[in-house]
Scaffold this active site. Structure first.
Site, mmCIF file in Angstrom:
data_model
loop_
_atom_site.group_PDB
_atom_site.id
_atom_site.type_symbol
_atom_site.label_atom_id
_atom_site.label_comp_id
_atom_site.label_asym_id
_atom_site.label_seq_id
_atom_site.Cartn_x
_atom_site.Cartn_y
_atom_site.Cartn_z
ATOM 1 N N HIS A 32 0.873 -1.187 0.000
ATOM 2 C CA HIS A 32 0.000 0.000 0.000
ATOM 3 C C HIS A 32 0.909 1.236 0.000
ATOM 4 C CE1 HIS A 32 -3.524 2.330 0.629
ATOM 5 N NE2 HIS A 32 -3.859 1.987 1.865
ATOM 6 N N HIS B 177 -2.241 -2.221 -9.768
ATOM 7 C CA HIS B 177 -3.232 -1.619 -8.878
ATOM 8 C C HIS B 177 -4.483 -2.476 -8.890
ATOM 9 C CE1 HIS B 177 -5.722 1.377 -6.912
ATOM 10 N NE2 HIS B 177 -4.594 1.922 -6.518
ATOM 11 N N ASP C 30 2.870 5.512 -6.794
ATOM 12 C CA ASP C 30 4.096 5.397 -6.012
ATOM 13 C C ASP C 30 5.349 5.262 -6.868
ATOM 14 O OD1 ASP C 30 3.000 5.558 -3.465
ATOM 15 O OD2 ASP C 30 2.340 3.483 -3.539
HETATM 16 N N1 CMC Z 1 4.838 -6.965 -10.214
HETATM 17 C C1 CMC Z 1 4.727 -8.171 -10.814
HETATM 18 N N2 CMC Z 1 3.582 -8.862 -10.905
HETATM 19 C C2 CMC Z 1 2.501 -8.312 -10.344
HETATM 20 C C3 CMC Z 1 2.539 -7.055 -9.707
HETATM 21 C C4 CMC Z 1 3.768 -6.369 -9.661
HETATM 22 N N3 CMC Z 1 3.860 -5.190 -9.093
HETATM 23 N N4 CMC Z 1 1.301 -6.753 -9.261
HETATM 24 C C5 CMC Z 1 0.524 -7.793 -9.583
HETATM 25 N N5 CMC Z 1 1.245 -8.727 -10.244
HETATM 26 C C6 CMC Z 1 0.743 -9.973 -10.798
HETATM 27 C C7 CMC Z 1 0.555 -11.020 -9.711
HETATM 28 O O1 CMC Z 1 1.714 -11.809 -9.553
HETATM 29 C C8 CMC Z 1 -0.601 -11.817 -10.279
HETATM 30 O O2 CMC Z 1 -0.102 -12.641 -11.287
HETATM 31 P P1 CMC Z 1 -0.747 -14.109 -11.591
HETATM 32 O O3 CMC Z 1 -2.216 -13.846 -11.866
HETATM 33 O O4 CMC Z 1 0.012 -14.585 -12.764
HETATM 34 O O5 CMC Z 1 -0.536 -14.890 -10.333
HETATM 35 C C9 CMC Z 1 -1.471 -10.752 -10.944
HETATM 36 O O6 CMC Z 1 -0.548 -9.707 -11.331
HETATM 37 C C10 CMC Z 1 -2.554 -10.181 -10.064
HETATM 38 O O7 CMC Z 1 -1.940 -9.787 -8.832
HETATM 39 P P2 CMC Z 1 -2.760 -9.563 -7.496
HETATM 40 O O8 CMC Z 1 -1.792 -9.561 -6.352
HETATM 41 O O9 CMC Z 1 -3.900 -10.532 -7.441
HETATM 42 O O10 CMC Z 1 -3.352 -8.114 -7.738
HETATM 43 P P3 CMC Z 1 -4.026 -7.220 -6.648
HETATM 44 O O11 CMC Z 1 -5.046 -6.417 -7.337
HETATM 45 O O12 CMC Z 1 -4.450 -8.011 -5.476
HETATM 46 O O13 CMC Z 1 -2.782 -6.322 -6.151
HETATM 47 C C11 CMC Z 1 -1.283 -4.584 -5.791
HETATM 48 C C12 CMC Z 1 -2.654 -4.971 -6.336
HETATM 49 C C13 CMC Z 1 -1.143 -3.066 -5.846
HETATM 50 C C14 CMC Z 1 -1.174 -5.027 -4.309
HETATM 51 C C15 CMC Z 1 -0.188 -5.275 -6.624
HETATM 52 O O14 CMC Z 1 -0.275 -4.863 -7.977
HETATM 53 C C16 CMC Z 1 1.224 -5.027 -6.076
HETATM 54 O O15 CMC Z 1 1.681 -5.770 -5.199
HETATM 55 N N6 CMC Z 1 1.936 -3.968 -6.583
HETATM 56 C C17 CMC Z 1 3.241 -3.611 -6.062
HETATM 57 C C18 CMC Z 1 3.064 -2.788 -4.796
HETATM 58 C C19 CMC Z 1 2.584 -1.381 -5.110
HETATM 59 O O16 CMC Z 1 3.110 -0.705 -5.976
HETATM 60 N N7 CMC Z 1 1.600 -0.934 -4.312
HETATM 61 C C20 CMC Z 1 1.089 0.444 -4.409
HETATM 62 C C21 CMC Z 1 -0.305 0.510 -4.928
HETATM 63 S S1 CMC Z 1 -0.775 2.190 -5.376
HETATM 64 C C22 CMC Z 1 -0.785 3.053 -3.888
HETATM 65 C C23 CMC Z 1 -1.925 2.675 -3.040
HETATM 66 O O17 CMC Z 1 -3.029 3.178 -3.253
HETATM 67 O O18 CMC Z 1 -1.715 1.868 -2.115
#
Ligand code: CMC
Length: 434
Positions: A274, A313, A369
């Site tokens: 986050h 995201h 971010d």
């Molecule tokens: N790098 C590589 N792969 C990713 C990433 C990433 N940053 N984010 C998601 N994926 C992949 C994940 O491995 C999964 O792949 P598969 O379906 O093949 O297993 C797929 O994309 C879906 O991922 P998820 O974890 O189910 O997606 P989510 O919607 O639950 O997660 C997130 C959203 C923001 C937590 C995630 O994209 C992430 O961990 N990003 C990196 C951390 C980040 O930058 N966070 C800041 C978010 S913006 C500020 C805020 O509002 O908090």
């Protein structure tokens, strides 16, 4: 995406294959009510059908009039105003007023609001004693979470959460004191004396004053950096029902005082998935080290060894409108501070990732971010302060959502259900501890 109030009403016809019975579930504002499914039972003593939704991927927890996001179209609006217009033409304090009250302030309201905030920027001297108790290398976010919670002990009347006048007092205090707590945490870590607020400066200007003031009799912020920081705060001010905002609502739903609820929200924000992601982005860029190191790093991400921080995201699946505005702010900041060398690595990472099938097919784009940390670093903030900056910006959003929750007659204490998958009834044999 149509907004809920543009959605036609209707009825969902459901037939339960277990019993052959049919039900009509009303559809309103593009949603069905989970509680309407409880009538679907296999017998009279059946509890009724539950909706299972780990991590709330498809569950609306409230009706809200504060922030609208269309993740596919990259749209973000506060109270109907596009984020791009607010970032260009408004100020963080006016946006805070907008989030809390529903309207932008008129000129005289804006001046009165900013004077009121300015008046509450001081913290009780005892707060400095808590901060002094932390190790010099304590993470400032840990200090912030603790001191925000600690404020509740100075304002015991904050527990009267149903009293609108009391509620408003705490809202003003929390917005006003966040920069002071944040800057004090930084000064403690640096071994510097605390710099007190200067009410003649703007909200962002005063924060820069408390961070950087040294021996000069009066600190004068650079106007470009002051405005850039104000825009960054606007971009972070609210983002509907994200993890920390949901924490604010859930914890606030127990009717605890808003300082305790805001401390819980700040704690949720700190996590690397986050608001802690901006700190991780910087660490990642430093680890990559050079433009030449980017392809190998991207390969590790694609092998699933690591995540590309600052990418992806839950809601935005096309682009994050905040990230586009931040890139413009970066140019303005670098015109004053000089270019951050990590920018080249970030640009190369973005270029390679956006052309790569893995990132395209997973709909992964730079989020807010990805670039904010590079700007903060150029402005002189240490990486550990990045999530703290996010928390200062998000406070008005948390408070607006908390107020909305408190005023919503449909809300009660938040209490999700579970699907119990543990042991069935069993009994102890023989002696305990045998
Ligand atoms: N790098 C590589 N792969 C990713 C990433 C990433 N940053 N984010 C998601 N994926 C992949 C994940 O491995 C999964 O792949 P598969 O379906 O093949 O297993 C797929 O994309 C879906 O991922 P998820 O974890 O189910 O997606 P989510 O919607 O639950 O997660 C997130 C959203 C923001 C937590 C995630 O994209 C992430 O961990 N990003 C990196 C951390 C980040 O930058 N966070 C800041 C978010 S913006 C500020 C805020 O509002 O908090």
């Amino acid at each position: 995406m149509t907004t809920p109030n543009e959605q036609p009403g209707g009825v969902l016809h459901v037939t339960d294959s277990r019993t052959g019975r049919s039900y009509e579930i009303p559809i309103s504002e593009g949603a069905v009510r989970s509680l309407d499914f409880r009538q679907i039972k296999t017998s009279d003593d059946d509890f009724g059908l539950l909706c299972y939704d780990p991590a709330f991927l498809n569950t609306a927890s409230c009706r809200s009039g504060i922030t609208f996001i269309d993740g596919d179209a990259g749209i973000l609006r506060y109270r109907g105003y596009p984020i791009e217009e607010l970032a260009r033409k408004s100020s963080f304090l006016d946006v805070s007023f907008l989030l809390l009250s529903g309207e932008l302030p008129a000129k005289d309201e804006s001046a009165a609001w900013s004077a009121e905030i300015g008046k509450h920027t001081y913290v009780h001297e005892n707060v400095k004693k808590f901060i002094d108790g932390f190790h010099h290398d304590a993470h400032p976010m840990g200090m912030l979470v603790s001191t925000v919670a600690g404020l509740s002990t100075f304002y015991p009347e904050a527990k009267f959460v149903a009293d609108p006048a009391r509620q408003r007092e705490q809202v003003v205090r929390l917005i006003a004191k966040m920069p002071t707590l944040a800057a004090f945490a930084y000064r403690h870590a640096m071994g510097l004396p605390y710099a007190y607020p200067d009410a003649e400066l703007s909200y962002a200007g005063n924060f820069l004053n408390m961070m950087w003031k040294m021996t000069e009799p009066r600190y004068r912020p650079d106007p470009v950096l002051e405005r850039a920081l104000d825009i960054l705060l606007i971009l972070h001010a609210d983002h509907e029902q994200n993890c920390s905002t949901s924490a604010m609502r859930v914890v606030g739903s127990s009717h605890v005082d808003p300082y305790s609820a805001a401390a819980a929200a700040a704690a949720a924000l700190w996590g690397p998935l986050h608001g802690g992601a901006n700190e991780q982005v910087l660490r990642m860029l430093q680890e990559i080290g050079s433009v030449a190191g980017v392809p190998a790093y991207v390969e590790r991400v694609k092998r699933g060894e690591i995540r590309l921080m600052g990418f992806g995201h839950r809601v935005y699946k096309n682009f994050d409108p905040r990230a586009s505005i931040i890139k413009e702010v970066a140019d303005q900041v670098f015109s004053v501070t000089g270019r951050n060398p990590l920018l080249d690595i970030a640009l190369e990472l973005e270029r390679i990732a956006l052309a790569d099938d893995y990132f395209i097919s997973h709909k992964l784009y730079p989020n807010v971010d990805f670039y904010s940390g590079i700007i903060y670093q150029a402005m002189g903030f240490p990486v550990t302060m990045f999530p703290v900056l996010f928390a200062i910006g998000r406070m008005p959003g948390w408070l607006a959502q908390w107020q909305e929750n408190a005023a919503d007659p449909e809300q009660k204490i938040a209490r999700p259900r579970q699907l119990y998958v543990g042991e069935d009834l069993r009994h102890l044999d023989g002696e305990l501890g045998g």
